[in-house]
Design a protein around this motif. Structure first.
Motif, PDB file in Angstrom:
ATOM      1  N   MET A   1       0.849  -1.201   0.000  1.00  0.00           N
ATOM      2  CA  MET A   1       0.000   0.000   0.000  1.00  0.00           C
ATOM      3  C   MET A   1       0.881   1.246   0.000  1.00  0.00           C
ATOM      4  N   GLY A   2       0.600   2.180  -0.904  1.00  0.00           N
ATOM      5  CA  GLY A   2       1.384   3.399  -1.005  1.00  0.00           C
ATOM      6  C   GLY A   2       1.150   4.342   0.166  1.00  0.00           C
ATOM      7  N   THR A   3       2.083   5.278   0.352  1.00  0.00           N
ATOM      8  CA  THR A   3       1.969   6.201   1.477  1.00  0.00           C
ATOM      9  C   THR A   3       0.755   7.123   1.340  1.00  0.00           C
ATOM     10  N   ARG A   4       0.410   7.487   0.110  1.00  0.00           N
ATOM     11  CA  ARG A   4      -0.752   8.368  -0.062  1.00  0.00           C
ATOM     12  C   ARG A   4      -2.049   7.641   0.270  1.00  0.00           C
ATOM     13  N   ARG A   5      -2.129   6.357  -0.069  1.00  0.00           N
ATOM     14  CA  ARG A   5      -3.318   5.600   0.315  1.00  0.00           C
ATOM     15  C   ARG A   5      -3.410   5.525   1.841  1.00  0.00           C
ATOM     16  N   LYS A   6      -2.287   5.256   2.489  1.00  0.00           N
ATOM     17  CA  LYS A   6      -2.288   5.202   3.947  1.00  0.00           C
ATOM     18  C   LYS A   6      -2.718   6.546   4.538  1.00  0.00           C
ATOM     19  N   ALA A   7      -2.225   7.640   3.951  1.00  0.00           N
ATOM     20  CA  ALA A   7      -2.577   8.970   4.441  1.00  0.00           C
ATOM     21  C   ALA A   7      -4.061   9.250   4.249  1.00  0.00           C
ATOM     22  N   ARG A   8      -4.610   8.852   3.103  1.00  0.00           N
ATOM     23  CA  ARG A   8      -6.045   9.062   2.849  1.00  0.00           C
ATOM     24  C   ARG A   8      -6.902   8.274   3.841  1.00  0.00           C
ATOM     25  N   GLU A   9      -6.530   7.029   4.076  1.00  0.00           N
ATOM     26  CA  GLU A   9      -7.300   6.213   5.003  1.00  0.00           C
ATOM     27  C   GLU A   9      -7.248   6.796   6.412  1.00  0.00           C
ATOM     28  N   LEU A  10      -6.055   7.204   6.840  1.00  0.00           N
ATOM     29  CA  LEU A  10      -5.934   7.765   8.183  1.00  0.00           C
ATOM     30  C   LEU A  10      -6.649   9.101   8.287  1.00  0.00           C
ATOM     31  N   ALA A  11      -6.604   9.902   7.229  1.00  0.00           N
ATOM     32  CA  ALA A  11      -7.327  11.178   7.228  1.00  0.00           C
ATOM     33  C   ALA A  11      -8.829  10.948   7.330  1.00  0.00           C
ATOM     34  N   MET A  12      -9.346   9.962   6.599  1.00  0.00           N
ATOM     35  CA  MET A  12     -10.765   9.638   6.705  1.00  0.00           C
ATOM     36  C   MET A  12     -11.117   9.227   8.123  1.00  0.00           C
ATOM     37  N   GLN A  13     -10.255   8.433   8.741  1.00  0.00           N
ATOM     38  CA  GLN A  13     -10.511   7.965  10.098  1.00  0.00           C
ATOM     39  C   GLN A  13     -10.472   9.114  11.108  1.00  0.00           C
ATOM     40  N   ALA A  14      -9.537  10.046  10.900  1.00  0.00           N
ATOM     41  CA  ALA A  14      -9.465  11.202  11.791  1.00  0.00           C
ATOM     42  C   ALA A  14     -10.708  12.078  11.650  1.00  0.00           C
ATOM     43  N   LEU A  15     -11.129  12.331  10.420  1.00  0.00           N
ATOM     44  CA  LEU A  15     -12.335  13.126  10.185  1.00  0.00           C
ATOM     45  C   LEU A  15     -13.572  12.406  10.718  1.00  0.00           C
ATOM     46  N   PHE A  16     -13.612  11.083  10.541  1.00  0.00           N
ATOM     47  CA  PHE A  16     -14.720  10.291  11.075  1.00  0.00           C
ATOM     48  C   PHE A  16     -14.772  10.435  12.598  1.00  0.00           C
ATOM     49  N   PHE A  17     -13.622  10.340  13.236  1.00  0.00           N
ATOM     50  CA  PHE A  17     -13.529  10.462  14.687  1.00  0.00           C
ATOM     51  C   PHE A  17     -14.074  11.804  15.172  1.00  0.00           C
ATOM     52  N   MET A  18     -13.676  12.872  14.496  1.00  0.00           N
ATOM     53  CA  MET A  18     -14.149  14.205  14.874  1.00  0.00           C
ATOM     54  C   MET A  18     -15.624  14.378  14.532  1.00  0.00           C
ATOM     55  N   ASP A  19     -16.030  13.795  13.398  1.00  0.00           N
ATOM     56  CA  ASP A  19     -17.415  13.907  12.944  1.00  0.00           C
ATOM     57  C   ASP A  19     -18.370  13.249  13.928  1.00  0.00           C
ATOM     58  N   VAL A  20     -18.023  12.056  14.411  1.00  0.00           N
ATOM     59  CA  VAL A  20     -18.873  11.343  15.364  1.00  0.00           C
ATOM     60  C   VAL A  20     -19.103  12.184  16.610  1.00  0.00           C
ATOM     61  N   ARG A  21     -18.080  12.918  17.020  1.00  0.00           N
ATOM     62  CA  ARG A  21     -18.187  13.773  18.203  1.00  0.00           C
ATOM     63  C   ARG A  21     -18.746  15.162  17.901  1.00  0.00           C
ATOM     64  N   ARG A  22     -18.962  15.430  16.621  1.00  0.00           N
ATOM     65  CA  ARG A  22     -19.402  16.759  16.207  1.00  0.00           C
ATOM     66  C   ARG A  22     -18.476  17.834  16.774  1.00  0.00           C
ATOM     67  N   ASP A  23     -17.207  17.520  16.722  1.00  0.00           N
ATOM     68  CA  ASP A  23     -16.199  18.404  17.289  1.00  0.00           C
ATOM     69  C   ASP A  23     -14.950  18.326  16.410  1.00  0.00           C
ATOM     70  N   PHE A  24     -14.737  19.369  15.597  1.00  0.00           N
ATOM     71  CA  PHE A  24     -13.595  19.403  14.696  1.00  0.00           C
ATOM     72  C   PHE A  24     -12.485  20.305  15.246  1.00  0.00           C
ATOM     73  N   SER A  25     -12.384  20.349  16.546  1.00  0.00           N
ATOM     74  CA  SER A  25     -11.393  21.212  17.191  1.00  0.00           C
ATOM     75  C   SER A  25     -10.011  20.571  17.175  1.00  0.00           C
ATOM     76  N   GLU A  26      -9.009  21.388  17.480  1.00  0.00           N
ATOM     77  CA  GLU A  26      -7.646  20.889  17.554  1.00  0.00           C
ATOM     78  C   GLU A  26      -7.490  19.898  18.703  1.00  0.00           C
ATOM     79  N   GLU A  27      -8.258  20.103  19.777  1.00  0.00           N
ATOM     80  CA  GLU A  27      -8.167  19.193  20.916  1.00  0.00           C
ATOM     81  C   GLU A  27      -8.623  17.787  20.542  1.00  0.00           C
ATOM     82  N   THR A  28      -9.680  17.699  19.732  1.00  0.00           N
ATOM     83  CA  THR A  28     -10.167  16.387  19.305  1.00  0.00           C
ATOM     84  C   THR A  28      -9.178  15.735  18.352  1.00  0.00           C
ATOM     85  N   PHE A  29      -8.613  16.530  17.461  1.00  0.00           N
ATOM     86  CA  PHE A  29      -7.585  16.013  16.562  1.00  0.00           C
ATOM     87  C   PHE A  29      -6.370  15.539  17.352  1.00  0.00           C
ATOM     88  N   ASP A  30      -6.025  16.290  18.395  1.00  0.00           N
ATOM     89  CA  ASP A  30      -4.910  15.937  19.269  1.00  0.00           C
ATOM     90  C   ASP A  30      -5.150  14.568  19.894  1.00  0.00           C
TER      91      ASP A  30
END
Length: 208
Positions: A1-30
């Protein structure tokens, strides 16, 4: 798996994590990065996607709803919604990434983490936006930065903030970060259990 695919998957997971909490703050990303820190080779593109989506989220969401044929964002699954946010950001803001690559990656990731219908659903909406962009029918909500963001040292909130730090990718002395495990959608990081459950059948990466 290429690095960009890994980055896309992890980015989706991070956005999903923040989305579920309805909180897109830096603290949630942290909090997400504390549990699933990107590896050094994945981090630059991962941060580029996260920063870009969050910076233009209102405009990206409006585009997705406009071309979704009566599907509101709230009715879409969290995986589909955030996969499309990334793909649309790439198409309208990242001139160095071919639109077909963004679409293929989105479809594959949607199939991997979403439902059986995710691939066709994502493809229909994102490809419609591609056609409108290529026909010059859309006023693009953002423009690509001169260069991908660097990976500054510091905590995750500083890494999320585009104004924080100016270190280059190879200038800092960075400690190795653990490879993120499988993420599950049921509960978000109350333990180190994964966030979004992947399917058994792996999809081959469509990009270098």
């Amino acid at each position: 798996m290429g690095t960009r695919r890994k980055a896309r998957e992890l980015a989706m997971q991070a956005l999903f994590f923040m989305d579920v909490r309805r909180d897109f703050s830096e603290e949630t990303f942290d909090r997400f990065c504390a549990n699933f820190a990107p590896k050094p080779d994945v981090r630059p593109f991962f941060l580029r996607l996260i920063r870009g989506v969050l910076r233009s989220q209102t405009e990206l969401d409006a585009l997705i709803e406009r071309f979704s044929e009566h599907w509101s964002l709230g009715r879409m699954s969290g995986v589909d919604r955030n996969v499309m946010r990334i793909a649309v950001y790439e198409m309208v803001c990242c001139r160095d990434i071919p639109a077909k690559v963004s679409i293929n990656e989105a479809v594959d990731i949607g199939k991997k983490f979403g439902t059986e219908e995710s691939g066709a659903f994502i493809n229909g909406i994102v490809d419609s936006i591609r056609a409108a962009v290529e026909a010059g029918e859309l006023q693009l909500p953002c423009s690509e930065p001169e260069a991908p963001p660097s990976a500054p040292a510091g905590n995750a909130a500083e890494r999320l903030n585009p104004a924080a730090g100016s270190a280059t990718e190879d200038s800092g002395k960075e400690r190795p970060t653990p490879t993120p495990g499988r993420l599950k959608a049921k509960k978000a990081l109350k333990s180190s259990r994964p966030l979004v459950k992947r399917k058994k059948k792996e999809q081959l990466p469509s990009e270098e």
